[in-house]
Design an enzyme around this catalytic site. Structure first.
Site, short mmCIF file in Angstrom:
data_model
loop_
_atom_site.label_atom_id
_atom_site.label_comp_id
_atom_site.label_asym_id
_atom_site.label_seq_id
_atom_site.Cartn_x
_atom_site.Cartn_y
_atom_site.Cartn_z
N ASN A 1 -2.78 -2.30 4.82
CA ASN A 1 -2.53 -2.97 3.50
C ASN A 1 -4.30 -2.71 2.78
O ASN A 1 -4.52 -4.21 2.89
CB ASN A 1 -1.40 -3.32 2.89
CG ASN A 1 -1.36 -3.99 1.63
OD1 ASN A 1 -1.44 -3.14 0.71
ND2 ASN A 1 -1.72 -5.13 1.12
N GLU A 2 -4.78 -2.28 1.75
CA GLU A 2 -5.71 -3.36 0.66
C GLU A 2 -6.57 -3.48 2.08
O GLU A 2 -7.22 -4.24 2.06
CB GLU A 2 -5.58 -4.61 0.12
CG GLU A 2 -4.44 -4.24 -0.92
CD GLU A 2 -4.14 -4.77 -2.32
OE1 GLU A 2 -4.39 -5.92 -2.58
OE2 GLU A 2 -3.81 -3.81 -2.96
N TYR B 1 -2.65 -2.31 -10.64
CA TYR B 1 -1.51 -3.35 -11.34
C TYR B 1 -2.23 -3.27 -12.72
O TYR B 1 -3.60 -3.64 -13.26
CB TYR B 1 -1.81 -4.37 -11.09
CG TYR B 1 -1.39 -4.99 -9.51
CD1 TYR B 1 0.30 -4.55 -9.56
CD2 TYR B 1 -1.43 -5.05 -8.78
CE1 TYR B 1 1.17 -4.99 -8.59
CE2 TYR B 1 -1.03 -4.48 -7.65
CZ TYR B 1 0.56 -4.65 -7.36
OH TYR B 1 1.04 -5.40 -6.24
N GLU C 1 1.46 0.82 -4.52
CA GLU C 1 1.95 -0.40 -5.71
C GLU C 1 1.27 -1.02 -6.74
O GLU C 1 0.00 0.13 -7.25
CB GLU C 1 1.37 -1.98 -5.16
CG GLU C 1 1.33 -2.45 -3.49
CD GLU C 1 0.67 -3.17 -2.86
OE1 GLU C 1 0.63 -4.16 -4.21
OE2 GLU C 1 0.63 -3.25 -2.18
N GLN D 1 7.45 -5.81 -7.78
CA GLN D 1 8.18 -5.24 -6.71
C GLN D 1 9.74 -5.20 -7.39
O GLN D 1 9.75 -5.76 -8.22
CB GLN D 1 8.10 -6.35 -5.15
CG GLN D 1 6.63 -6.64 -4.88
CD GLN D 1 5.75 -7.35 -3.74
OE1 GLN D 1 7.15 -8.17 -3.60
NE2 GLN D 1 4.92 -7.86 -3.53
#
Ligand code: AHR
Length: 522
Positions: free
Chosen positions: A202-203, A271, A326, A375
């Site tokens: 992840n990332e 985001y 995400e 989330q």
């Protein structure tokens, strides 16, 4: 967790051009939208409506899971019945776990076997809390079964080993014939679960190892080579850790240097954050902050288009999915709560973010085949908030529920002419639309008006047909700040939408300020 590097200032000429288009649209007084009902060819994967749940704050512990011993909160094998029932109504297709940044610190073997023997660890990313591993692989897969969702495991690449990930795959997926399958049986689960979706870190450019793309691709290739055993016909769906926002170099390197035979999905994270150093309150914000959030949310369209263009170059047949695993709005945490827990309120601003983002994903469903809202419970743009035994559903929840009509439906291309705009620091299109046809033959159209002040009249022309009937629902707030609270949990909820008529060529409707409307037409 980093800002992307795309320059934010549009060339002046583009700004003037968009202002001109806005002026024309306002002058015309009505917005024209064409739904090409006769041109559908791609399916909107229900996986676009996926979720993400991390060991972060009160997402798992207190949110989904209270443990079997809880007496105050009704539960089934430790999962909160109220939360499971609410989330089930969203028909969430897939749930990503255990992180996020947490995933690259997580050692799955610590979370299986008798609970009293599971070791504890420190959750270094999220507040240094003690993680007692009482919620592990079996509990997560039980939760997925209770929700009716497919699991999506995010593997530990940053601090884990190739062998550890290979063993996790064997533990959950091998019927028998190896020590991991035997261990699973010993731990009480005779049959394998057949977990299909696997994230390889992840990332990786950040909390997942601070890697360069050029290094990560080789790490990826090694990990996937050894996790592929024991699969039958339906192989693992391998998702490479993807770019943040506008980091196009990352996607370019992934697509260039990973053979298509080893790759099923490329991730993307974005985001809607106004400013990483000054995110602002989730519920008390100015009009300028509202516009800034919407500007960030609308950038998803640009990011998706540009990452797809890179993917098309290397994979013209669109074998590899773009997986936006995400996304959501990110603000300051609620006053008085642990700042590392990322607990924030959820307002009509978030409903706008959800509506426009899901429209973007629907409209690009030929490549965007999975997305995961960050989330599900109590963290960032949550659909459910809890406070002890109390629970409420948020405006984002309602958008997700209203959009279930698009799950696995045939996407109908939408053409918008000049759209009305709202003008903040720069000019934003006020209206966003997507459409699909479901298996029963209904055409479903979702429209969002992010304008906080003006209502907008929309003339929808439906290429190739007219409708005999239309029904609809609307989610609207008096202001973008409106939200549900534990004292008033029903303040924001969808109601029937009446301001729509069929015409000879389609529909005419008026969208109130700050609203999401879903129309159901035949
Ligand atoms: O969702 C919170 C965090 O945001 C995740 O752990 C990480 O992947 C991202 O930076």
């Amino acid at each position: 967790m980093r800002t992307d590097s795309l320059p934010r200032t549009c060339p002046r000429v583009l700004l003037l051009f968009s202002l001109l288009l806005c002026a024309i649209a306002f002058a015309a007084g009505q917005t024209r939208v064409t739904v090409h009902a006769d041109q559908g060819k791609d399916t909107i994967s229900r996986n676009i409506y996926g979720h993400f749940s991390e060991h972060l704050g009160r997402c798992i512990y207190g949110g989904f899971y209270v443990g079997e011993a809880s007496t105050g909160i009704p539960n089934t094998r430790g999962m909160r019945n109220d939360v499971v029932a609410a989330v089930r109504k969203l028909r969430i297709p897939v749930l990503r776990w255990p992180g996020g940044c947490f995933a690259d610190t997580y050692h799955w073997k610590d979370g299986v076997g008798p609970k009293e023997q599971r070791p504890s660890m420190v959750n270094v990313w999220w507040g240094g809390t003690t993680e007692d591993n009482s919620f592990g692989t079996h509990e997560f897969l039980d939760l997925c079964e209770q929700l009716g969702a497919e699991p999506y495991f995010s593997g530990n690449v940053g601090s884990g080993t190739v062998e550890e990930l290979k063993h996790w795959v064997q533990y959950v997926n091998s019927p028998s014939g190896n020590p991991l399958a035997s261990l699973r049986k010993q731990n009480g689960h005779e049959e394998p679960w057949k977990v299909r979706y696997w994230g390889i870190g992840n990332e990786a450019w950040g909390c997942g190892g601070e890697m360069r793309a050029e290094h990560y691709v080789d790490v990826y290739r090694t990990f996937v080579t050894f996790m592929s055993s024991g699969w039958g016909n339906r192989g693992p769906f391998r998702i490479a850790s993807g770019a943040a926002g506008g980091d196009y170099h990352w996607t370019e390197v992934l697509m260039r240097d990973i053979p298509l035979s080893l790759l099923d999905g490329v991730a993307l994270h974005h985001y809607a954050v106004i400013d990483w150093n000054k995110k602002g309150s989730a519920s008390e914000f100015t009009t300028a902050q509202y516009f800034a959030s919407m500007r960030e949310a609308l950038r998803m369209e640009t990011f998706v288009q540009n990452h797809i263009a890179i993917m098309d170059k290397y994979d013209p047949k669109k074998k590899v999915a773009l997986v936006v695993d995400e996304w959501g709005g990110w603000y300051d945490t609620e006053p008085g709560t642990n700042p590392s827990f990322l607990y924030q309120q959820n307002t009509m601003r978030d409903a706008m973010i959800a509506g426009v983002t899901l429209n973007t994903f629907n409209n690009h469903c030929d490549r965007v085949r999975m997305a995961n809202l960050a989330q599900t419970v109590n963290v960032l743009q949550a659909v459910v908030l809890t406070d002890g035994p109390k629970m409420l559903v948020t405006p984002t929840y309602h958008v997700m529920e209203m959009y279930t009509v698009h799950h696995d439906a045939l996407m109908l291309p939408v053409e918008t002419g000049s759209l009305p705009c709202i003008a903040g620091k720069d000019t934003l299109q006020a209206i966003s639309v997507s459409a699909s046809r479901d298996r029963e033959g209904f055409t479903n159209i979702s429209l969002v008006n992010i304008d906080p002040v003006e209502r907008h009249e929309i003339e929808v022309t439906v290429g190739g047909k007219s409708f005999a009937s239309v029904a609809g629902r609307i989610l609207a707030g008096r202001t973008p700040q409106d939200h549900n609270t534990f004292e008033d949990p029903q303040k924001i909820h969808p109601v029937d939408f009446k301001d729509v008529k069929t015409t000879g060529t389609g529909l005419r409707l008026t969208l109130p300020p700050c609203s999401v409307v879903v129309l159901h037409c035949r």
